[in-house]
Scaffold this motif. Structure first.
Motif, PDB file in Angstrom:
ATOM      1  N   TYR A 131     -29.297   0.230 -13.750  1.00 54.43           N
ATOM      2  CA  TYR A 131     -28.373  -0.836 -13.375  1.00 54.43           C
ATOM      3  C   TYR A 131     -27.167  -0.272 -12.623  1.00 54.43           C
ATOM      4  CZ  TYR A 131     -25.293  -4.880 -13.812  1.00 54.43           C
ATOM      5  OH  TYR A 131     -24.463  -5.930 -13.542  1.00 54.43           O
ATOM      6  N   GLY A 132     -26.630   0.854 -13.119  1.00 57.75           N
ATOM      7  CA  GLY A 132     -25.507   1.481 -12.436  1.00 57.75           C
ATOM      8  C   GLY A 132     -25.865   1.952 -11.034  1.00 57.75           C
ATOM      9  N   LEU A 133     -27.035   2.567 -10.887  1.00 54.81           N
ATOM     10  CA  LEU A 133     -27.476   3.005  -9.558  1.00 54.81           C
ATOM     11  C   LEU A 133     -27.757   1.811  -8.650  1.00 54.81           C
ATOM     12  CD1 LEU A 133     -29.882   5.920 -10.587  1.00 54.81           C
ATOM     13  CD2 LEU A 133     -27.596   6.108  -9.551  1.00 54.81           C
ATOM     14  N   GLY A 134     -28.245   0.712  -9.224  1.00 55.31           N
ATOM     15  CA  GLY A 134     -28.470  -0.500  -8.426  1.00 55.31           C
ATOM     16  C   GLY A 134     -27.174  -1.066  -7.890  1.00 55.31           C
ATOM     17  N   MET A 135     -26.127  -1.022  -8.689  1.00 55.31           N
ATOM     18  CA  MET A 135     -24.825  -1.486  -8.213  1.00 55.31           C
ATOM     19  C   MET A 135     -24.285  -0.567  -7.120  1.00 55.31           C
ATOM     20  SD  MET A 135     -22.853  -2.858 -11.588  1.00 55.31           S
ATOM     21  CE  MET A 135     -21.571  -3.476 -10.515  1.00 55.31           C
ATOM     22  N   LEU A 136     -24.486   0.741  -7.274  1.00 53.90           N
ATOM     23  CA  LEU A 136     -24.072   1.683  -6.233  1.00 53.90           C
ATOM     24  C   LEU A 136     -24.815   1.385  -4.933  1.00 53.90           C
ATOM     25  CD1 LEU A 136     -22.548   4.303  -5.429  1.00 53.90           C
ATOM     26  CD2 LEU A 136     -24.560   5.577  -6.206  1.00 53.90           C
ATOM     27  N   PHE A 137     -26.102   1.076  -5.036  1.00 53.80           N
ATOM     28  CA  PHE A 137     -26.920   0.784  -3.861  1.00 53.80           C
ATOM     29  C   PHE A 137     -26.464  -0.491  -3.160  1.00 53.80           C
ATOM     30  CE2 PHE A 137     -30.668  -1.362  -2.037  1.00 53.80           C
ATOM     31  CZ  PHE A 137     -31.095  -0.393  -1.137  1.00 53.80           C
ATOM     32  N   SER A 138     -26.217  -1.548  -3.935  1.00 56.67           N
ATOM     33  CA  SER A 138     -25.899  -2.846  -3.336  1.00 56.67           C
ATOM     34  C   SER A 138     -24.435  -2.988  -2.944  1.00 56.67           C
ATOM     35  CB  SER A 138     -26.281  -3.976  -4.301  1.00 56.67           C
ATOM     36  OG  SER A 138     -25.563  -3.849  -5.519  1.00 56.67           O
ATOM     37  N   LEU A 139     -23.539  -2.252  -3.603  1.00 52.17           N
ATOM     38  CA  LEU A 139     -22.109  -2.399  -3.334  1.00 52.17           C
ATOM     39  C   LEU A 139     -21.543  -1.306  -2.439  1.00 52.17           C
ATOM     40  CD1 LEU A 139     -20.827  -3.338  -6.912  1.00 52.17           C
ATOM     41  CD2 LEU A 139     -21.333  -4.883  -5.020  1.00 52.17           C
ATOM     42  N   LYS A 140     -22.285  -0.184  -2.294  1.00 53.23           N
ATOM     43  CA  LYS A 140     -21.720   0.942  -1.569  1.00 53.23           C
ATOM     44  C   LYS A 140     -22.626   1.419  -0.433  1.00 53.23           C
ATOM     45  CE  LYS A 140     -18.387   4.071  -1.292  1.00 53.23           C
ATOM     46  NZ  LYS A 140     -16.985   3.704  -1.008  1.00 53.23           N
ATOM     47  N   THR A 141     -23.770   2.006  -0.773  1.00 50.64           N
ATOM     48  CA  THR A 141     -24.558   2.708   0.237  1.00 50.64           C
ATOM     49  C   THR A 141     -25.295   1.769   1.193  1.00 50.64           C
ATOM     50  OG1 THR A 141     -26.514   2.874  -1.200  1.00 50.64           O
ATOM     51  CG2 THR A 141     -24.866   4.630  -1.354  1.00 50.64           C
ATOM     52  N   HIS A 142     -25.733   0.581   0.711  1.00 53.13           N
ATOM     53  CA  HIS A 142     -26.491  -0.346   1.548  1.00 53.13           C
ATOM     54  C   HIS A 142     -25.922  -1.760   1.456  1.00 53.13           C
ATOM     55  CE1 HIS A 142     -29.257   3.037   1.346  1.00 53.13           C
ATOM     56  NE2 HIS A 142     -29.957   2.512   2.312  1.00 53.13           N
ATOM     57  N   ARG A 143     -24.625  -1.852   1.386  1.00 55.82           N
ATOM     58  CA  ARG A 143     -23.987  -3.151   1.181  1.00 55.82           C
ATOM     59  C   ARG A 143     -24.236  -4.106   2.337  1.00 55.82           C
ATOM     60  NH1 ARG A 143     -17.692  -2.040   0.808  1.00 55.82           N
ATOM     61  NH2 ARG A 143     -17.733  -4.311   0.616  1.00 55.82           N
ATOM     62  N   GLU A 144     -24.518  -3.583   3.542  1.00 58.34           N
ATOM     63  CA  GLU A 144     -24.744  -4.475   4.695  1.00 58.34           C
ATOM     64  C   GLU A 144     -25.997  -5.332   4.524  1.00 58.34           C
ATOM     65  OE1 GLU A 144     -27.111  -0.790   5.438  1.00 58.34           O
ATOM     66  OE2 GLU A 144     -25.064  -1.224   4.752  1.00 58.34           O
ATOM     67  N   LEU A 145     -26.929  -4.879   3.694  1.00 59.65           N
ATOM     68  CA  LEU A 145     -28.155  -5.657   3.485  1.00 59.65           C
ATOM     69  C   LEU A 145     -27.922  -6.886   2.618  1.00 59.65           C
ATOM     70  CD1 LEU A 145     -30.684  -2.757   2.759  1.00 59.65           C
ATOM     71  CD2 LEU A 145     -30.328  -3.966   4.921  1.00 59.65           C
ATOM     72  N   PHE A 146     -26.804  -6.898   1.886  1.00 63.81           N
ATOM     73  CA  PHE A 146     -26.571  -7.962   0.922  1.00 63.81           C
ATOM     74  C   PHE A 146     -25.456  -8.899   1.360  1.00 63.81           C
ATOM     75  CE2 PHE A 146     -28.295  -4.251  -1.135  1.00 63.81           C
ATOM     76  CZ  PHE A 146     -29.306  -4.768  -1.918  1.00 63.81           C
ATOM     77  N   ALA A 147     -25.126  -8.879   2.637  1.00 63.81           N
ATOM     78  CA  ALA A 147     -24.074  -9.748   3.152  1.00 63.81           C
ATOM     79  C   ALA A 147     -24.524 -11.199   3.099  1.00 63.81           C
ATOM     80  CB  ALA A 147     -23.730  -9.353   4.591  1.00 63.81           C
ATOM     81  N   SER A 148     -23.567 -12.071   2.815  1.00 60.92           N
ATOM     82  CA  SER A 148     -23.860 -13.510   2.776  1.00 60.92           C
ATOM     83  C   SER A 148     -22.706 -14.252   3.420  1.00 60.92           C
ATOM     84  CB  SER A 148     -24.062 -13.981   1.338  1.00 60.92           C
ATOM     85  OG  SER A 148     -22.884 -13.804   0.592  1.00 60.92           O
ATOM     86  N   GLY A 149     -22.767 -15.555   3.301  1.00 54.22           N
ATOM     87  CA  GLY A 149     -21.769 -16.392   3.950  1.00 54.22           C
ATOM     88  C   GLY A 149     -20.420 -16.407   3.268  1.00 54.22           C
ATOM     89  N   GLY A 150     -20.244 -15.663   2.193  1.00 56.36           N
ATOM     90  CA  GLY A 150     -18.964 -15.662   1.490  1.00 56.36           C
ATOM     91  C   GLY A 150     -19.060 -16.384   0.167  1.00 56.36           C
ATOM     92  N   HIS A 151     -18.280 -15.928  -0.784  1.00 50.19           N
ATOM     93  CA  HIS A 151     -18.375 -16.438  -2.142  1.00 50.19           C
ATOM     94  C   HIS A 151     -17.122 -17.157  -2.608  1.00 50.19           C
ATOM     95  CE1 HIS A 151     -21.913 -13.735  -3.612  1.00 50.19           C
ATOM     96  NE2 HIS A 151     -22.091 -14.201  -2.399  1.00 50.19           N
ATOM     97  N   VAL A 152     -16.148 -17.308  -1.762  1.00 52.65           N
ATOM     98  CA  VAL A 152     -14.894 -17.904  -2.200  1.00 52.65           C
ATOM     99  C   VAL A 152     -14.561 -19.092  -1.313  1.00 52.65           C
ATOM    100  CG1 VAL A 152     -12.434 -17.512  -2.605  1.00 52.65           C
ATOM    101  CG2 VAL A 152     -14.058 -15.652  -2.976  1.00 52.65           C
TER     102      VAL A 152
END
Length: 382
Positions: A199-220
């Motif tokens: 889970y920790g490595l998954g967060m590192l992957f999605s929030l740091k190293t490959h964050r561009e893959l998880f971009a969306s229209g915004g959450h706020v």
């Protein structure tokens, strides 16, 4: 002149007026907060009439809903002030705090069946009820909706991995007839540490190293102003304490109330606790779907399910060595494992195309209804 001074004396100071306006605005934004009146009611009733288990059960369920909404709002407010990485980490860690506190109370009471049922129920509820409900609510307003399928596939993959880790202890003990005691606990302990690391490595992957893959229209929402940091922290701490108090009352009354109502702790944990604990997240997911922001809805549903499977469940196993009469294992009853596997596969199929329509939501909700009816009519034994 006297009348003028009298009128001035009854006008609230600006700070009080601002607080009142903020409270009314928050109430309009989250109507569930009206149920906050049940919090003092259930605490008072528990002191006056502790044997009224059925009434305490219903009041505690009603009280947990607004507390969960406040927890979610306070977590968002604190996370918004800490930057993207730390904010996302806090949101992920505290996103299912309600379910975690309820499970800790049940763990302390030694009700492992209720804990496991709430874990399995939260996973199934998020992947079927919340995701299906978002597809249905959004699809009734918008003909066809799109979302980031890379992010959805990633969350579904994490969920599938966690379900396999839960499947192994149950499968080994059933098929190979291995003694369930020491082996199951040792295996569960090792798997819990592994899942937390993944889970920790998954967060590192999605929030740091490959964050561009998880971009969306915004959450706020643009019109939404986050609370000040101090307010968010105070609310977070205070509401957590109230959730702990109400959870103790809920766990203490659930067994007797469930018997009187013809339910078992398994059904209550799988359906009731999951729906109540996720009420705030469901409100956000459904509202986002109506606003054609299905990225947010899918992220909440699958992300929350993956977080419970990869983080909350392993943490409960580790904490059980210090809280409660005996350690808890990851060995679930076969029906719960089957339901989690089916829910994970359904979520994978529904999110594979990156598009959704209202009938996809109907199918997911139908599967959830089948599970709920089965548990109510033929609940698993402890």
């Amino acid at each position: 002149m006297r009348d003028f001074h009298d009128r001035r004396s009854i006008v609230p100071p600006p700070s009080a007026a601002n607080a009142a306006r903020a409270a009314l605005s928050e109430l309009r934004r989250t109507p569930l907060l009206v149920l906050i009146l049940f919090v003092p009611a259930v605490i008072l009733l528990e002191q006056v009439s502790p044997e009224a288990h059925t009434l305490l059960f219903f009041l505690s369920v009603a009280a947990i809903v607004p507390l969960a909404a406040l927890l979610s709002r306070a977590t968002e407010a604190v996370a918004a002030k800490l930057g993207d990485t730390l904010g996302a980490l806090l949101n992920a860690t505290l996103g299912n705090l309600t379910e975690l506190v309820i499970s800790l109370a049940a763990l302390h009471a030694g009700q492992h069946l209720l804990v496991k049922a709430s874990i399995a129920g939260a996973i199934v509820t998020n992947t079927l009820f919340m995701l299906g409900g978002a597809f249905l609510v959004g699809g009734l307003k918008h003909h066809l909706q799109e979302f980031n399928r890379v992010s959805a596939r990633f969350q579904a993959s994490l969920l599938f991995l966690a379900t396999i880790a839960i499947l192994v202890p149950s499968l080994i003990s059933e098929v190979d007839r291995v003694p369930a005691g020491t082996f199951s606990q040792q295996l569960s302990l090792g798997l819990s540490l592994l899942l937390i690391a993944v889970y920790g490595l998954g967060m590192l992957f999605s929030l740091k190293t490959h964050r561009e893959l998880f971009a969306s229209g915004g959450h706020v929402d643009e019109d939404e102003k986050p609370w000040p940091l101090a307010v968010g922290i105070v609310v977070l701490v205070g509401v957590t304490l109230f959730v702990a108090m109400v959870s103790e009352i809920f766990v203490g009354s659930v067994q007797v109330a469930a018997q009187r109502l013809g339910m078992t702790p398994a059904f209550v944990g799988f359906i009731v606790v999951a729906l109540v604990g996720g009420a705030a997240e469901m409100t956000t997911a459904f509202s986002a779907a109506r606003a054609n922001r299905l990225d947010l809805s899918v992220g909440i549903a699958l992300g929350s399910a993956a977080q419970i499977a990869l983080f909350v469940a392993p943490v409960l196993v580790l904490v059980s060595y210090f809280v409660g009469p005996e350690p808890m294992s990851l060995q679930f009853w076969p029906g719960a494992v089957a339901m989690m596997l089916i829910a994970t596969m359904a979520a994978t199929l529904l999110s594979n195309g990156g598009r959704a329509a209202w009938y996809a939501g109907v199918m997911a909700l139908a599967v959830y209804a089948i599970f709920g009816l089965t548990l109510f009519l033929l609940p698993p034994s402890a």
